[in-house]
Scaffold this motif. Structure first.
Motif, PDB file in Angstrom:
ATOM      1  N   PHE A  97     -37.890  14.132 -53.389  1.00  0.00           N
ATOM      2  CA  PHE A  97     -38.176  14.970 -52.218  1.00  0.00           C
ATOM      3  C   PHE A  97     -36.916  15.774 -51.912  1.00  0.00           C
ATOM      4  N   ALA A  98     -36.377  16.458 -52.910  1.00  0.00           N
ATOM      5  CA  ALA A  98     -35.006  16.968 -52.868  1.00  0.00           C
ATOM      6  C   ALA A  98     -34.780  18.135 -51.920  1.00  0.00           C
ATOM      7  N   GLY A  99     -35.819  18.907 -51.580  1.00  0.00           N
ATOM      8  CA  GLY A  99     -35.617  20.036 -50.678  1.00  0.00           C
ATOM      9  C   GLY A  99     -34.658  21.059 -51.262  1.00  0.00           C
ATOM     10  N   SER A 100     -33.549  21.302 -50.577  1.00  0.00           N
ATOM     11  CA  SER A 100     -32.533  22.242 -51.076  1.00  0.00           C
ATOM     12  C   SER A 100     -31.669  21.626 -52.169  1.00  0.00           C
ATOM     13  N   GLY A 101     -31.770  20.293 -52.329  1.00  0.00           N
ATOM     14  CA  GLY A 101     -30.929  19.602 -53.303  1.00  0.00           C
ATOM     15  C   GLY A 101     -29.569  19.218 -52.757  1.00  0.00           C
ATOM     16  N   ALA A 102     -29.377  19.345 -51.437  1.00  0.00           N
ATOM     17  CA  ALA A 102     -28.064  19.107 -50.838  1.00  0.00           C
ATOM     18  C   ALA A 102     -27.523  17.704 -51.117  1.00  0.00           C
ATOM     19  N   ILE A 103     -28.389  16.695 -51.077  1.00  0.00           N
ATOM     20  CA  ILE A 103     -27.922  15.325 -51.289  1.00  0.00           C
ATOM     21  C   ILE A 103     -27.487  15.113 -52.736  1.00  0.00           C
ATOM     22  N   GLY A 104     -28.337  15.509 -53.672  1.00  0.00           N
ATOM     23  CA  GLY A 104     -27.980  15.346 -55.080  1.00  0.00           C
ATOM     24  C   GLY A 104     -26.762  16.164 -55.474  1.00  0.00           C
ATOM     25  N   LEU A 105     -26.637  17.363 -54.917  1.00  0.00           N
ATOM     26  CA  LEU A 105     -25.481  18.216 -55.217  1.00  0.00           C
ATOM     27  C   LEU A 105     -24.201  17.627 -54.628  1.00  0.00           C
ATOM     28  N   GLU A 106     -24.323  17.000 -53.465  1.00  0.00           N
ATOM     29  CA  GLU A 106     -23.156  16.312 -52.888  1.00  0.00           C
ATOM     30  C   GLU A 106     -22.722  15.169 -53.805  1.00  0.00           C
ATOM     31  N   ALA A 107     -23.696  14.442 -54.347  1.00  0.00           N
ATOM     32  CA  ALA A 107     -23.378  13.361 -55.288  1.00  0.00           C
ATOM     33  C   ALA A 107     -22.704  13.912 -56.535  1.00  0.00           C
ATOM     34  N   VAL A 118     -36.133  16.095 -57.764  1.00  0.00           N
ATOM     35  CA  VAL A 118     -37.599  16.131 -57.816  1.00  0.00           C
ATOM     36  C   VAL A 118     -38.131  16.719 -56.519  1.00  0.00           C
ATOM     37  N   ASP A 119     -39.000  17.721 -56.626  1.00  0.00           N
ATOM     38  CA  ASP A 119     -39.686  18.247 -55.453  1.00  0.00           C
ATOM     39  C   ASP A 119     -40.966  18.943 -55.927  1.00  0.00           C
ATOM     40  N   ALA A 120     -41.994  18.895 -55.099  1.00  0.00           N
ATOM     41  CA  ALA A 120     -43.271  19.506 -55.471  1.00  0.00           C
ATOM     42  C   ALA A 120     -43.376  20.962 -55.023  1.00  0.00           C
ATOM     43  N   SER A 121     -42.450  21.402 -54.193  1.00  0.00           N
ATOM     44  CA  SER A 121     -42.512  22.748 -53.618  1.00  0.00           C
ATOM     45  C   SER A 121     -41.837  23.784 -54.506  1.00  0.00           C
ATOM     46  N   GLY A 122     -42.537  24.885 -54.766  1.00  0.00           N
ATOM     47  CA  GLY A 122     -41.968  25.966 -55.563  1.00  0.00           C
ATOM     48  C   GLY A 122     -40.723  26.575 -54.933  1.00  0.00           C
ATOM     49  N   PRO A 123     -40.751  26.922 -53.628  1.00  0.00           N
ATOM     50  CA  PRO A 123     -39.555  27.463 -52.985  1.00  0.00           C
ATOM     51  C   PRO A 123     -38.374  26.489 -53.011  1.00  0.00           C
ATOM     52  N   ALA A 124     -38.655  25.199 -52.852  1.00  0.00           N
ATOM     53  CA  ALA A 124     -37.572  24.207 -52.910  1.00  0.00           C
ATOM     54  C   ALA A 124     -36.957  24.173 -54.304  1.00  0.00           C
ATOM     55  N   ARG A 146     -40.265  19.963 -61.020  1.00  0.00           N
ATOM     56  CA  ARG A 146     -41.233  20.322 -59.997  1.00  0.00           C
ATOM     57  C   ARG A 146     -42.452  19.426 -60.184  1.00  0.00           C
ATOM     58  N   GLN A 147     -42.527  18.404 -59.346  1.00  0.00           N
ATOM     59  CA  GLN A 147     -43.564  17.392 -59.521  1.00  0.00           C
ATOM     60  C   GLN A 147     -43.674  16.569 -58.247  1.00  0.00           C
ATOM     61  N   ALA A 149     -43.338  13.488 -56.183  1.00  0.00           N
ATOM     62  CA  ALA A 149     -42.323  12.455 -56.388  1.00  0.00           C
ATOM     63  C   ALA A 149     -42.924  11.161 -56.928  1.00  0.00           C
ATOM     64  N   ARG A 150     -44.119  10.815 -56.474  1.00  0.00           N
ATOM     65  CA  ARG A 150     -44.729   9.569 -56.941  1.00  0.00           C
ATOM     66  C   ARG A 150     -45.066   9.649 -58.424  1.00  0.00           C
ATOM     67  N   VAL A 151     -45.547  10.813 -58.862  1.00  0.00           N
ATOM     68  CA  VAL A 151     -45.841  11.014 -60.280  1.00  0.00           C
ATOM     69  C   VAL A 151     -44.544  11.001 -61.088  1.00  0.00           C
ATOM     70  N   ALA A 152     -43.521  11.670 -60.552  1.00  0.00           N
ATOM     71  CA  ALA A 152     -42.236  11.741 -61.251  1.00  0.00           C
ATOM     72  C   ALA A 152     -41.600  10.369 -61.399  1.00  0.00           C
ATOM     73  N   LEU A 153     -41.696   9.546 -60.370  1.00  0.00           N
ATOM     74  CA  LEU A 153     -41.127   8.193 -60.458  1.00  0.00           C
ATOM     75  C   LEU A 153     -41.766   7.410 -61.602  1.00  0.00           C
ATOM     76  N   GLY A 154     -43.081   7.518 -61.714  1.00  0.00           N
ATOM     77  CA  GLY A 154     -43.780   6.822 -62.789  1.00  0.00           C
ATOM     78  C   GLY A 154     -43.393   7.352 -64.154  1.00  0.00           C
ATOM     79  N   ALA A 155     -43.309   8.691 -64.283  1.00  0.00           N
ATOM     80  CA  ALA A 155     -42.962   9.293 -65.570  1.00  0.00           C
ATOM     81  C   ALA A 155     -41.547   8.940 -65.990  1.00  0.00           C
ATOM     82  N   LEU A 156     -40.627   8.954 -65.036  1.00  0.00           N
ATOM     83  CA  LEU A 156     -39.237   8.604 -65.338  1.00  0.00           C
ATOM     84  C   LEU A 156     -39.126   7.141 -65.771  1.00  0.00           C
ATOM     85  N   ALA A 157     -39.857   6.266 -65.063  1.00  0.00           N
ATOM     86  CA  ALA A 157     -39.837   4.848 -65.425  1.00  0.00           C
ATOM     87  C   ALA A 157     -40.405   4.635 -66.822  1.00  0.00           C
ATOM     88  N   ASP A 158     -41.503   5.330 -67.148  1.00  0.00           N
ATOM     89  CA  ASP A 158     -42.135   5.198 -68.464  1.00  0.00           C
ATOM     90  C   ASP A 158     -41.216   5.673 -69.582  1.00  0.00           C
TER      91      ASP A 158
END
Length: 199
Positions: A97-107, A118-124, A146-147, A149-158
């Motif tokens: 649910f990354a939005g602007s990506g501020a948290i991941g970019l800070e990391a 991961v985010d489902a929104s095109g503008p995000a 762009r997915q 998040a619940r689907v992405a979590l499963g795909a990443l785990a797989d």
């Protein structure tokens, strides 16, 4: 399966797991003009977040327009990263649910080796890609999905991917808090000793 810990910085305990707490935003006391003014300043700052520390410090980030995305205020980000600081150098970080990506970019700015957004929104997603390009000097490996998040979590785990830190910040009142946490717990996405944080 990695037995990571699930928690957040500050806030109430998670009802299903005693060790899990949520990052929360407090409303100002009714009738307190000073508190209301302070909250207004925080909201304005959150609209155009900047990287707080590390190799990518200072640049303001692009944020998607509209009400779908609500950037995390600088004070909450500071609290979060004060807690995560020992884990960040060289870590694998998932910003769901990354939005602007501020948290991941800070990391990334603070030394994460790999960040998956991961985010489902095109503008995000468009904003995240712009921000990643602007902070290319911070280094690290980046993947943008762009997915849902619940689907992405499963795909990443797989795919066998594991993370040292997983950050979940679903849209306010979306009802998407419990399910992603349960997916993280049951799919083995966390590396041994990793942290899952939910805001």
């Amino acid at each position: 399966r990695g037995r990571g810990r699930r928690r957040a910085a500050g806030g109430e305990a998670h009802p299903r797991a005693p060790g899990v707490r949520r990052l929360t935003r407090s409303a100002p006391p009714a009738g307190d003009p000073g508190a209301v003014a302070e909250l207004a300043k925080m909201l304005v700052a959150a609209e155009n977040p900047r990287i707080i520390a590390g190799r990518g410090k200072a640049p303001r980030l692009k944020t998607p327009r509209g009400l779908e995305t609500r950037p995390t205020a600088a004070r909450l980000r500071q609290t979060l990263f004060d807690i995560l600081a020992p884990m960040l150098p060289g870590c694998r970080f998932l910003d769901a649910f990354a939005g602007s990506g501020a948290i991941g970019l800070e990391a990334l700015s603070r030394g994460a080796a790999r960040v998956v957004f991961v985010d489902a929104s095109g503008p995000a997603i468009a904003a995240i890609r712009q921000n990643v390009t602007a902070l290319a000097s911070a280094g690290g490996d980046v993947q943008v999905l762009r997915q849902d998040a619940r689907v992405a979590l499963g795909a990443l785990a797989d795919s066998g991917v594991r993370f040292d830190v997983i950050y979940l910040d679903p849209p306010y009142d979306s009802g998407l808090y419990e399910e992603p946490l349960e997916l993280v717990s049951t799919m083995g996405l966390l590396e041994e000793g990793g942290e899952a944080v939910a805001e």
